[in-house]
Scaffold this active site. Structure first.
Site, PDB file in Angstrom:
ATOM      1  N   GLU A 146      47.056  10.766  17.406  1.00  0.00           N
ATOM      2  CA  GLU A 146      47.673  11.441  16.265  1.00  0.00           C
ATOM      3  C   GLU A 146      49.193  11.479  16.395  1.00  0.00           C
ATOM      4  O   GLU A 146      49.909  11.400  15.392  1.00  0.00           O
ATOM      5  CB  GLU A 146      47.084  12.841  16.119  1.00  0.00           C
ATOM      6  CG  GLU A 146      45.630  12.786  15.650  1.00  0.00           C
ATOM      7  CD  GLU A 146      44.954  14.137  15.597  1.00  0.00           C
ATOM      8  OE1 GLU A 146      44.262  14.405  14.601  1.00  0.00           O
ATOM      9  OE2 GLU A 146      45.098  14.923  16.555  1.00  0.00           O
ATOM     10  N   GLU A 158      37.130  13.221  18.709  1.00  0.00           N
ATOM     11  CA  GLU A 158      36.815  14.628  18.425  1.00  0.00           C
ATOM     12  C   GLU A 158      35.369  14.846  17.996  1.00  0.00           C
ATOM     13  O   GLU A 158      34.747  15.853  18.360  1.00  0.00           O
ATOM     14  CB  GLU A 158      37.783  15.162  17.348  1.00  0.00           C
ATOM     15  CG  GLU A 158      39.160  15.513  17.861  1.00  0.00           C
ATOM     16  CD  GLU A 158      40.095  14.326  17.989  1.00  0.00           C
ATOM     17  OE1 GLU A 158      41.271  14.520  18.322  1.00  0.00           O
ATOM     18  OE2 GLU A 158      39.643  13.171  17.765  1.00  0.00           O
TER      19      GLU A 158
END
Length: 263
Positions: free
Chosen positions: A118, A138
């Site tokens: 990210e 995730e």
């Protein structure tokens, strides 16, 4: 800022910051945990991003990781102890929610996973070594990639590739992410920072007002309609009326490098 733009500095041990030749190098410095992000990292990176935008002598930034690792994401041990690796206004890692207005380049060696990917997605250019790997794992932990991964990934790679990366949570080699279009330069191991420095120097050599306006248009997501063209026209008019625009034209006619003043 009391520090000169060409002097190295540190903010604790977690983040190293060095400025030279108009480029700010920001290094996440926790290789013992693959540069996982804790509160100290988030605060250090956020302070560096603030400096990058505040100092007109800085024309580009690079973010990288120490020890052959980019970033393995959030430090789960610190998180479990109650730390939140975010900074108000900047978000996770001090950068993903509000990246700097100044162009930022990711120099990726090793893993860029979860929050690490990210961070790379929050950058404007990505240079990756061939052995680097990317991923948003995730979902394998019952979570979602809420640090901008799900918001930015569909704009970086084709739709179904974005779905695959996010829904499977697997790791993807840098060469594959290069084919997908997320990685700008695929380089030999150990060369990511060298190539990122070259790109940063090339960005820094351009007119700073023009670069800032160009990044603003590209990241704003304006549509190519009357409204979008109107907003772009306002920015373009200010740049066109600048001292730097006149200097750029003179330098071209005189066959010499321009001397930018940021005015």
């Amino acid at each position: 800022m009391n520090e000169r733009a060409d002097e190295p500095s540190t903010r604790g041990d977690a983040v190293l910051v060095e400025a030279a030749d108009g480029v700010l190098l920001v290094t996440i410095n926790r290789p013992q945990v693959r540069n996982a992000v804790n509160r100290a990292v988030a605060e250090g990176v956020a302070a560096a991003m603030d400096r990058l935008d505040a100092d007109p002598r800085l024309r580009a930034g690079i973010i990288t990781g120490a020890g052959g690792f980019f970033c393995a994401g959030m430090d789960l041990r610190s998180f479990g102890a109650g730390e939140r690796p975010t900074v108000e206004g900047r978000g996770f890692a001090g950068v993903v929610q509000r990246p700097p207005a100044t162009p930022l380049i990711a120099a990726v060696e090793g893993p860029a996973l979860g929050g690490g990917m990210e961070i790379a997605l929050a950058c404007d250019l990505v240079v990756a070594a061939r052995s680097a790997v990317f991923g948003l794992p995730e979902v394998k932990r019952g979570l979602i990639a809420a640090g901008g991964g799900l918001l930015r990934l569909p704009a970086r790679v084709p739709h179904h590739r974005a779905m695959e990366i996010a829904l499977l949570g697997d790791r993807y080699p840098a060469a594959e992410m290069h084919r997908f279009g997320m990685v700008n330069r695929l380089v030999a191991d150990g060369e990511a920072l060298v190539v990122a420095r070259d790109l940063a120097a090339r960005v820094a050599a351009n007119g700073p007002l023009a670069v800032a306006a160009t990044k603003r248009v590209l990241t704003a997501g304006w549509s190519a309609d009357a409204t979008g063209f109107g907003r772009q026209a306002d920015l373009a008019a200010r740049v066109r009326a600048s001292v730097d625009a006149a200097e750029g034209a003179r330098a071209f006619l005189e066959k010499r490098p321009p001397l930018w003043t940021g005015r």
